[in-house]
Design an enzyme around this catalytic site. Structure first.
Site, PDB file in Angstrom:
ATOM      1  CG  ASP A  10      32.180  32.449  39.328  1.00  0.00           C
ATOM      2  OD1 ASP A  10      31.785  33.440  38.676  1.00  0.00           O
ATOM      3  OD2 ASP A  10      31.645  31.340  39.261  1.00  0.00           O
ATOM      4  CG  HIS A  27      33.238  43.245  37.366  1.00  0.00           C
ATOM      5  ND1 HIS A  27      33.400  41.876  37.471  1.00  0.00           N
ATOM      6  CD2 HIS A  27      32.233  43.436  36.459  1.00  0.00           C
ATOM      7  CE1 HIS A  27      32.542  41.272  36.670  1.00  0.00           C
ATOM      8  NE2 HIS A  27      31.821  42.192  36.054  1.00  0.00           N
ATOM      9  CD1 TRP A  59      37.294  38.201  24.215  1.00  0.00           C
ATOM     10  CD2 TRP A  59      36.959  40.397  24.423  1.00  0.00           C
ATOM     11  NE1 TRP A  59      38.511  38.793  24.464  1.00  0.00           N
ATOM     12  CE2 TRP A  59      38.339  40.139  24.585  1.00  0.00           C
ATOM     13  CE3 TRP A  59      36.499  41.720  24.514  1.00  0.00           C
ATOM     14  CZ2 TRP A  59      39.262  41.152  24.837  1.00  0.00           C
ATOM     15  CZ3 TRP A  59      37.423  42.724  24.761  1.00  0.00           C
ATOM     16  CH2 TRP A  59      38.780  42.438  24.919  1.00  0.00           C
ATOM     17  CG  LEU A 121      52.608  36.522  45.062  1.00  0.00           C
ATOM     18  CD1 LEU A 121      52.553  35.142  45.709  1.00  0.00           C
ATOM     19  CD2 LEU A 121      51.296  37.271  45.295  1.00  0.00           C
ATOM     20  NE  ARG A 178      33.910  28.860  38.871  1.00  0.00           N
ATOM     21  CZ  ARG A 178      33.690  28.829  37.575  1.00  0.00           C
ATOM     22  NH1 ARG A 178      34.301  27.941  36.829  1.00  0.00           N
ATOM     23  NH2 ARG A 178      32.867  29.697  37.003  1.00  0.00           N
ATOM     24  NE  ARG A 184      30.827  26.930  34.655  1.00  0.00           N
ATOM     25  CZ  ARG A 184      29.849  27.460  35.387  1.00  0.00           C
ATOM     26  NH1 ARG A 184      29.191  26.705  36.256  1.00  0.00           N
ATOM     27  NH2 ARG A 184      29.511  28.729  35.271  1.00  0.00           N
TER      28      ARG A 184
END
Length: 233
Positions: A10, A27, A59, A121, A178, A184
């Site tokens: 995130d 990104h 999306w 991995l 996170r 969340r």
């Protein structure tokens, strides 16, 4: 050392915005961080790493951002193939692949096939993934088997359903991380996280480093897994 670590990546967009750059820049940098953390996780002794790359809800983002993410994904599949060969990484994509373009599905199949015997991995990438969607797909498969007489109600146990999930055959995560301080799980691994320890950090994903991964593991090691609290000194 946790055997299986799951990460919700995130903060890419917010990180880019803070630098006066477009969201796609975040990104791109986030994809580079994935490469770094894969290598560092394996060096630390983590055997399984699962990352939430693109959800079923993503999306709904602006079309130009989704298009940019799909382009990045296509490029990443090539990079991941090279990295996997170098590090003997076994790659698996989880999620509803039918919702992805044909060329992306083809690259995923190539990546999974060429790395399936690697003993490094075990790296899982969640694409077009949603925890509820995953469970619904598994339940539909059970219903199909019952209709065809291939299974009976008495056969359906937790283990039976678990094997039909996208993560079938994988150990459940010991630790969920996170980034960017959101607390969340956002429809990620709903079934699999039943007994997982959670770690939240304010660090945005592009800035997540080996040092931050070590902090998360250290926090995990201070938890009492039996009683769900911080260990007494």
């Amino acid at each position: 050392m946790p055997k299986h670590v799951a990460i919700i990546l995130d903060g890419n967009g917010r990180w880019a915005k803070s630098k006066g750059m477009p969201r796609n820049y975040g990104h791109i940098q986030g994809a580079k961080t994935v490469e770094v953390i894969c290598e560092e996780a394996y060096r630390m002794g983590i055997r399984y790493l699962t990352v939430y790359a693109f959800s079923t809800e993503n999306w709904s983002r602006p079309k130009d951002e989704v298009d940019a993410l799909m382009k990045l994904l296509r490029n990443y599949m090539k990079t991941c193939l090279t990295t996997a060969k170098k590090n003997r990484m076994c790659v698996r994509v989880i999620g509803d692949k039918t919702g992805l373009d044909d060329d992306i599905r083809s690259r995923i199949a190539q990546l999974e096939e060429s790395t399936k015997d690697n003993d490094g991995l075990h790296f899982q990438i969640a694409l077009n993934y949603g925890g509820r969607d995953e469970i619904v797909r598994a339940v539909k498969e059970i219903a199909r088997r019952v209709e065809k007489g291939e299974a009976f109600a008495a056969d359906v146990t937790e283990e039976y359903l678990s094997d039909l999930l996208d993560t079938g055959g994988l150990p459940e995560p010991d630790l969920l991380i996170r980034t960017c301080n959101e607390q969340r799980i956002s429809n990620f691994l709903l079934w699999q996280l039943a007994y997982t320890e959670f770690y939240f950090t304010p660090v945005a994903w592009p800035d997540f480093s080996k040092e931050e991964l070590v902090k998360a593991v250290e926090a995990y090691n201070h938890r009492d897994r039996r009683y769900g609290r911080v260990k007494e000194e």
